[in-house]
Design a protein around this motif. Sequence first.
Motif, PDB file in Angstrom:
ATOM      1  N   ARG A   1       7.425   4.003   0.493  1.00  0.00           N
ATOM      2  CA  ARG A   1       8.346   4.022  -0.652  1.00  0.00           C
ATOM      3  C   ARG A   1       9.376   2.900  -0.559  1.00  0.00           C
ATOM      4  O   ARG A   1       9.970   2.512  -1.569  1.00  0.00           O
TER       5      ARG A   1
ATOM      6  N   GLU B   1       1.678   5.539  -4.369  1.00  0.00           N
ATOM      7  CA  GLU B   1       0.275   5.895  -4.601  1.00  0.00           C
ATOM      8  C   GLU B   1      -0.571   4.648  -4.841  1.00  0.00           C
ATOM      9  O   GLU B   1      -1.725   4.572  -4.412  1.00  0.00           O
ATOM     10  N   ARG B   2       0.000   3.649  -5.538  1.00  0.00           N
ATOM     11  CA  ARG B   2      -0.727   2.412  -5.794  1.00  0.00           C
ATOM     12  C   ARG B   2      -0.883   1.610  -4.493  1.00  0.00           C
ATOM     13  O   ARG B   2      -1.879   0.928  -4.284  1.00  0.00           O
TER      14      ARG B   2
ATOM     15  N   GLU C   1       4.936   7.735   4.852  1.00  0.00           N
ATOM     16  CA  GLU C   1       5.280   7.809   3.431  1.00  0.00           C
ATOM     17  C   GLU C   1       6.667   7.253   3.138  1.00  0.00           C
ATOM     18  O   GLU C   1       6.891   6.639   2.087  1.00  0.00           O
TER      19      GLU C   1
ATOM     20  N   GLU D   1      -3.710   3.185  -2.728  1.00  0.00           N
ATOM     21  CA  GLU D   1      -4.967   2.817  -3.388  1.00  0.00           C
ATOM     22  C   GLU D   1      -5.380   1.396  -3.012  1.00  0.00           C
ATOM     23  O   GLU D   1      -6.560   1.124  -2.716  1.00  0.00           O
TER      24      GLU D   1
ATOM     25  N   ARG E   1       7.495  16.856 -10.140  1.00  0.00           N
ATOM     26  CA  ARG E   1       7.918  16.011  -9.017  1.00  0.00           C
ATOM     27  C   ARG E   1       9.428  15.818  -8.960  1.00  0.00           C
ATOM     28  O   ARG E   1       9.993  15.674  -7.875  1.00  0.00           O
TER      29      ARG E   1
ATOM     30  N   ALA F   1       4.522   1.432  -6.630  1.00  0.00           N
ATOM     31  CA  ALA F   1       4.471   2.873  -6.432  1.00  0.00           C
ATOM     32  C   ALA F   1       3.699   3.190  -5.153  1.00  0.00           C
ATOM     33  O   ALA F   1       2.668   2.572  -4.877  1.00  0.00           O
TER      34      ALA F   1
ATOM     35  N   SER G   1       1.623   7.156 -10.484  1.00  0.00           N
ATOM     36  CA  SER G   1       0.684   7.880  -9.614  1.00  0.00           C
ATOM     37  C   SER G   1      -0.432   8.543 -10.408  1.00  0.00           C
ATOM     38  O   SER G   1      -1.440   8.962  -9.834  1.00  0.00           O
TER      39      SER G   1
END
Length: 517
Positions: free
Chosen positions: A333, A286-287, A329, A290, A476, A284, A431
Amino acid sequence: MRLADHFDAAVARCPDEIALSDGVRSFRYRDAAQWVNKVACALRADPQLSPDMNVAIYCPNDARVLLLMLAVNRADMAWVGVHARNAVATNIAVLDQADVEVVFFHSDFESVVGQLRMGLAKLRKLICIDRESTHGPHLESWLAENQAALQSTPEDPQRRSFIQPTGGTTGPAKGAEHSHRSLEMGLLAMVDGFDIEQSSRHLIVAPLTHAAGAMAMAFLISGAQTVILPGFDPALVLSTIARERITHLFLPPTALYALLAHADVQRTDVSSLRALIVGTAPVAPERYAEAIRVLGPVIYEAYGQSECMFPVLIKKPADYIRADGTFDEAVLRASGRPLRYAVVEIMSEDGEILPPGHKGEIVVRSSMVMKGYYQRPQETAEVCKFDWHHTTDIGVKDERSFFTIVDRKKDMIVSGGFNIYPVEIEAVILSHPAVQDCAVIGVPDPKWGEAVRAVLQLKPGRQVTAEEIIALCKERLGSVKAPKAVEVWPHLPRSVVGKVLKSEIRKRFWEGHWRQV
């Protein structure tokens, strides 16, 4: 060249450097080469064995597993990967299908070896690598009985080098049969794609019988050092990175998420890391972000299969981190773009190559692609129709040649006439800060045919409600793709290489129904 030829070249460059260590033993390149050659000679000299046989290695993570693979290759035979944590019946089926004649085993599996003997019709010999056994000789005794000079043989690039069982998560595993050439090209792609050098220090925590073993070979032909752990333990992984100054590490996404969730990650020195390689499933965005914040700009993503090696697609930090330090971004993805060793396209059902922006099946042409499925001509013909290798993954290619995996063909949900791709929903759910992992599946529904359901595993000590997850997905993705229901399970079922087994999750909801989609 064969794998063993590349290894010999590395031995000549750095004979006194450490090649392998596993906490119990270590091998310098010179000593490793002597060990490999002795085993290769014995394989050739043993009168009970065939010159063109398939050899299985049934062991936990141990440095000798990699040396046995090299020895089998040096003898111009083929090794067969065995997931030691599989059910015994599964491994018997895999080894029987692969016509295995010899099994090297560790005494940890002494209790199941008798079942192997009974279940494998073509088995000629069992050899225990660490002690004498009632089922077969100790490796050292067998070597002493079968001494001979190693006779070099001319290389046949198309000769079988290894058979890798496929995941088998949706049916019986098939054996991807690779040649010397496909193995060589896969190793060169890893060396190039992961920036492997002689100074690299590689940590293995995943089973050596799968992608981790192949990756280890890329380090061995580079003259680098590999450190082997028995399995994934986040605290041990972190301490080993700091102590051994590890530069390269391969993890499936689930292990990466567990590493990021561990309390020690914030206080451990991981500054030596140059490449933390993630594969086997999409991560993902977001991961990804992170992981970069916590571990630094060292996250690589690699895409490949048992059938076509890896990395076919790769994503490096330079691809997704702009000059000003912000993230691209769209690239985050994506799964990556092709290396120079592969041609990758998006194909329609009727064999048409599709332009950027269109969804279709990801197809590959490369010398890394397998010869075919071992002894399965019909399945081989199906997977290589239109003269391309068909991955069964659905993806989209953009104008910059970055590929984004939408989902696998078999995972698509059809709800109310709409095609829904679970991976898109899973990325949104992952996320959420409370979620460690998840699986989205279609479950039987009298109105919609299939309804979207999410099954979650939460981070330790965290909580989330079904309403929160559904609201997040609606925000989303819209109401069509949002789960109709959410469940929290303490653990998600996984394969021996860490993949979430959606087939096992689906069974709980589809049992008793006449159809499965």
